[in-house]
Design a protein around this motif. Structure first.
Motif, PDB file in Angstrom:
ATOM      1  N   LEU A   1      51.234 -91.658 -50.391  1.00 47.76           N
ATOM      2  CA  LEU A   1      52.450 -92.145 -51.026  1.00 47.76           C
ATOM      3  C   LEU A   1      52.526 -91.710 -52.492  1.00 47.76           C
ATOM      4  CD1 LEU A   1      52.733 -95.758 -49.562  1.00 47.76           C
ATOM      5  CD2 LEU A   1      54.218 -93.799 -49.079  1.00 47.76           C
ATOM      6  N   LEU A   2      51.375 -91.754 -53.187  1.00 47.40           N
ATOM      7  CA  LEU A   2      51.360 -91.289 -54.571  1.00 47.40           C
ATOM      8  C   LEU A   2      51.714 -89.806 -54.638  1.00 47.40           C
ATOM      9  CD1 LEU A   2      50.809 -91.739 -57.573  1.00 47.40           C
ATOM     10  CD2 LEU A   2      48.394 -91.219 -57.133  1.00 47.40           C
ATOM     11  N   GLY A   3      51.168 -89.015 -53.707  1.00 44.98           N
ATOM     12  CA  GLY A   3      51.490 -87.590 -53.682  1.00 44.98           C
ATOM     13  C   GLY A   3      52.974 -87.354 -53.458  1.00 44.98           C
ATOM     14  N   ALA A   4      53.599 -88.123 -52.545  1.00 44.93           N
ATOM     15  CA  ALA A   4      55.034 -87.972 -52.304  1.00 44.93           C
ATOM     16  C   ALA A   4      55.842 -88.348 -53.539  1.00 44.93           C
ATOM     17  CB  ALA A   4      55.451 -88.835 -51.112  1.00 44.93           C
ATOM     18  N   LEU A   5      55.436 -89.437 -54.209  1.00 51.65           N
ATOM     19  CA  LEU A   5      56.150 -89.868 -55.413  1.00 51.65           C
ATOM     20  C   LEU A   5      56.058 -88.813 -56.511  1.00 51.65           C
ATOM     21  CD1 LEU A   5      57.623 -91.969 -57.136  1.00 51.65           C
ATOM     22  CD2 LEU A   5      55.390 -92.975 -57.674  1.00 51.65           C
ATOM     23  N   LEU A   6      54.857 -88.281 -56.719  1.00 54.94           N
ATOM     24  CA  LEU A   6      54.702 -87.245 -57.740  1.00 54.94           C
ATOM     25  C   LEU A   6      55.507 -85.999 -57.385  1.00 54.94           C
ATOM     26  CD1 LEU A   6      50.877 -87.636 -58.447  1.00 54.94           C
ATOM     27  CD2 LEU A   6      52.752 -88.268 -59.972  1.00 54.94           C
ATOM     28  N   GLY A   7      55.568 -85.665 -56.100  1.00 51.25           N
ATOM     29  CA  GLY A   7      56.378 -84.527 -55.672  1.00 51.25           C
ATOM     30  C   GLY A   7      57.850 -84.735 -55.965  1.00 51.25           C
ATOM     31  N   LEU A   8      58.348 -85.947 -55.705  1.00 54.00           N
ATOM     32  CA  LEU A   8      59.743 -86.252 -56.026  1.00 54.00           C
ATOM     33  C   LEU A   8      60.007 -86.114 -57.523  1.00 54.00           C
ATOM     34  CD1 LEU A   8      60.264 -89.404 -53.767  1.00 54.00           C
ATOM     35  CD2 LEU A   8      61.341 -87.179 -53.454  1.00 54.00           C
ATOM     36  N   MET A   9      59.083 -86.609 -58.334  1.00 58.02           N
ATOM     37  CA  MET A   9      59.261 -86.541 -59.787  1.00 58.02           C
ATOM     38  C   MET A   9      59.235 -85.101 -60.289  1.00 58.02           C
ATOM     39  SD  MET A   9      56.899 -89.796 -60.944  1.00 58.02           S
ATOM     40  CE  MET A   9      57.246 -89.606 -62.695  1.00 58.02           C
ATOM     41  N   MET A  10      58.364 -84.294 -59.735  1.00 51.83           N
ATOM     42  CA  MET A  10      58.271 -82.896 -60.175  1.00 51.83           C
ATOM     43  C   MET A  10      59.550 -82.123 -59.895  1.00 51.83           C
ATOM     44  SD  MET A  10      55.458 -82.268 -61.736  1.00 51.83           S
ATOM     45  CE  MET A  10      55.475 -80.479 -61.719  1.00 51.83           C
ATOM     46  N   CYS A  11      60.281 -82.522 -58.855  1.00 56.46           N
ATOM     47  CA  CYS A  11      61.455 -81.756 -58.423  1.00 56.46           C
ATOM     48  C   CYS A  11      62.769 -82.423 -58.796  1.00 56.46           C
ATOM     49  CB  CYS A  11      61.409 -81.528 -56.914  1.00 56.46           C
ATOM     50  SG  CYS A  11      59.911 -80.680 -56.360  1.00 56.46           S
TER      51      CYS A  11
END
Length: 709
Positions: A520-530
């Motif tokens: 979930l943290l990885g998905a959240l960081l991915g959303l923020m990066m994009c």
């Protein structure tokens, strides 16, 4: 202006209901006359300019404009809307829309004429006449400023089109008036980039020589340098005339600018900066009461600015020192901005200076591990033991240089946050506070707090009205001494320990992540990066990741976070590049060329490579990018890939833990982004008379930054 607008370029019954549709309708008239060669390319340039700052003005005016290589000659189209169109103005929709098209290499004379129109728009008689005019030919004549045979009409009687920047309002206001204070400086203000002499002389009430009027010098500028620049100049001049204040303006526009006479600046009582790009040679105005705002404030509330700067002068407030132009924090913390916007600028200024240390130090550390193995962090200091023929020694050297660079991260972050708030006087207490944060274990969070405190303390000291004799030593002795002592006391005695506990807790939380929580943290960081493709939200995620690996011995969880962030940041440009290869018909030729460049940018972890595609089609490009980034971030965390280097893209694959799975995560995210972009573009319905390609690909072809120059 006779060759710039004709009746064919006027639409008095503009039926468009959006700013994009309005720009297209007016641009089609330019295309029909051969003045624009590529409709989509030109509209992309207009959209890219609009994305930087809305072009709506108070009073029901919209002025979309740009410089573009698709324009053959300077052209102006005018539309009048019965229902109004939202161009982002604070007071509501615009009913008068001017589309200004300037060639990429427009000459000064044409830009001067455009600036004259911009000044006319500040005249209510002119805009009222446009709202009442009955036919296209009369409207074109009115805009051109054709001189009527009857009595003088000050609102519209502009001088015939010539390379004379004097506006109708200025020419009407005492044309023969001489400047009382600057009589010898007319050559300084006689070009397109300078204020008109008549406008500069706003106090022509035959004031006695002994009673000099309050004198203000101002600088106006906007990203394009065509419209807002000269509107703000005219607005300030008019407000100064009404207030009995002498205002001399230096518009820094596209046609270049003529510097105000140094004697005029020296004699001025105060300064107003109304700008959206850095003021050129700003140090000329140092040491005077100054109001620093965006260009729209100069247009919409000039009387308030004049009042504000006069009050500052009465209190004796002056700028502490010359601020060098062109720095990333040139315009941080303007009076017209909210606290949240100021805070973001201050934090981003620190991050922007910190990132090169992160990149250099992280890559050197990663290279050290590649040469010397994973035990290289335990090697002896190379100053005591270095063998030229041993690879391990070179690995230790790279690691220790990188660790030294990493040691500057928190001090640099804190120092340049303070710099963003208070300029150079903030550097010393900021660096001191950052270094203390490292020594007490407060780490990255401590650096953030120390930088904000340092900047705040310096700003507070600068507000103290000190005797003139002490002003020379304030920035080099008094401010560094007092501010460093205050920041050091607070960090050592008051807030340092609590922040260190919070930092420790965050580190423990990160180390404890596993399974679904890590994904979930990885998905959240991915959303923020994009989300904003290299903007503030992207930088928050990146900074979070790099702060985790900024120690000599980062945890495995921290390296997983770094891997997820970099992988997700590579997806948007790669996904859009893939989309341009798969369905070329959905993209313009310029976008297909951008797709080729995006391959290299994406592979190098430069998320900004997707910005040209998102500039004019954000509702399709950004969600697709976020979806791909979230998938990639989640997969990277699930695969357990790790990364010790904070940058490098695919070029540091050999330094990545589980590299094949890492590349697979990027490939899957790229496919998701490309597929979703193509789906969303294909679903877009074409408007009547619009080709499928035009309907599906209204993106900002190149989203060129030069059009904002």
């Amino acid at each position: 202006m006779s060759d710039m607008i004709t009746a064919d370029l006027v639409d008095l019954d503009l039926s468009a209901d959006t700013k994009e549709a309005a720009a297209r309708a007016l641009a089609e008239r330019m295309v029909a006359l051969g003045r624009v060669t590529d409709l989509d390319g030109f509209l992309a340039d207009v959209a890219a300019r609009e994305a930087q700052m809305p072009t709506g003005l108070d009073g029901g005016i919209g002025i979309p404009h740009c410089r573009s290589e698709h324009v053959t000659e300077p052209t102006l189209a005018f539309g009048r809307s019965a229902n109004g169109i939202d161009f982002g103005a604070a007071d509501g929709p615009a009913d008068l829309i001017f589309l200004i098209a300037a060639p990429a290499g427009a000459d000064d004379a044409h830009l001067t004429i455009l600036s004259s129109l911009a000044r006319q728009l500040m005249n209510t008689e002119f805009t009222d006449a446009l709202r009442a005019v009955g036919d296209a030919a009369a409207a074109a004549s009115l805009i051109r400023g054709d001189e009527p045979d009857e009595t003088e009409a000050p609102a519209t009687a502009e001088a015939p089109a010539a390379a004379d920047p004097e506006t109708p309002a200025a020419a009407d206001a005492q044309a023969p008036a001489e400047t009382p204070a600057e009589a010898g400086s007319e050559d300084t203000v006689a070009s397109a980039g300078a204020a008109s002499p008549a406008a500069a002389t706003v106090t022509d009430d035959t004031a006695p020589a002994a009673e000099q009027p309050f004198r203000i010098v101002a600088v106006t500028s906007c990203p394009t340098g065509i419209a807002h620049t000269y509107m703000a100049a005219e607005s300030l001049e008019n407000a100064g005339r009404e207030a009995g204040v002498e205002v001399t303006v230096e518009p820094q526009g596209s046609a270049g600018f003529t510097r105000l006479d140094p004697a005029v600046i020296a004699a001025a009582d105060a300064v107003i900066f109304a700008h959206d790009v850095p003021v050129r040679e700003k140090e000329r105005f140092a040491g005077k009461p100054t109001v620093d705002v965006g260009v729209k404030a100069g247009i919409n509330r000039p009387a308030e600015l004049i009042t504000e700067v006069r009050e500052k002068a009465a209190r004796g407030e002056t700028t502490a020192a010359a601020r060098p132009g062109g720095t990333p924090v040139e315009r941080a913390g303007e009076p017209g901005e909210g606290y949240g916007t100021k805070l973001r600028k201050w934090l981003m200024s620190g991050v922007s200076y910190m990132v090169p240390f992160v990149a250099a130090g992280g890559l050197l550390i990663a290279l050290g591990f590649a040469l010397g193995g994973w035990e290289i962090d335990k090697a002896k200091p190379v100053i005591d033991h270095f063998d030229w023929g041993q690879v391990d020694s070179w690995g230790a050297l790279m690691f220790q240089i990188g660790a030294a660079a990493f040691g500057f991260l928190v001090p640099v972050l804190a120092g340049y946050i303070a710099y963003g708030m208070a300029d150079r006087p903030g550097l010393v207490p900021g660096f001191v506070g950052g270094a203390i944060s490292v020594s007490i274990g407060a780490g990255f969070l401590g650096g953030l707090v120390a930088g904000l405190i340092a900047g705040g303390v310096v700003l507070a000291i600068q507000r103290i009205n000190v005797p003139p004799v002490l002003r020379g030593i304030m920035p080099v002795v008094v401010i560094p001494l007092i501010s460093s002592a205050v920041v050091g006391f607070l960090m050592f005695v008051v807030i340092g320990k609590p922040i260190a506990e919070v930092q420790k807790g965050m580190t423990n939380w990160l180390n404890g992540l596993s399974g679904a929580n890590a994904i979930l943290l990885g998905a959240l960081l991915g959303l923020m990066m994009c989300f904003d493709l290299g903007g503030p939200v992207n930088k928050v995620a990146y900074t979070f990741a790099t702060s985790g690996i900024s120690t000599a011995d980062p945890s495995s969880s921290a390296m997983k976070v770094m891997a997820a962030v970099m992988a997700a940041g590579m997806v948007p440009p790669l996904g859009l590049a893939l989309a341009t290869f798969l369905r070329k018909k959905l993209f313009t030729q310029a976008e297909r060329e951008n797709g080729k460049a995006a391959v290299v940018l994406g592979a190098s972890f430069i998320t900004e490579g997707a910005i040209p595609f998102a500039a004019a089609d954000p509702l399709r490009v950004i969600p697709a990018s976020m979806a791909g980034g979230a998938v990639t971030g989640a997969l990277t965390m699930a695969f357990g890939s790790t990364l010790r280097a904070p940058h490098g893209g695919v070029w540091v694959t050999l330094l990545i833990g589980r590299p094949l799975l890492y590349l697979l995560a990027i490939a899957v995210g790229t496919a998701v982004t490309a597929g979703l972009v193509l789906l969303l573009k294909s679903m877009r319905k074409a408007a009547p008379g619009t080709s499928v390609q035009e309907a599906a690909a209204p993106t900002a072809a190149e989203a060129k930054q030069p059009v904002a120059a």
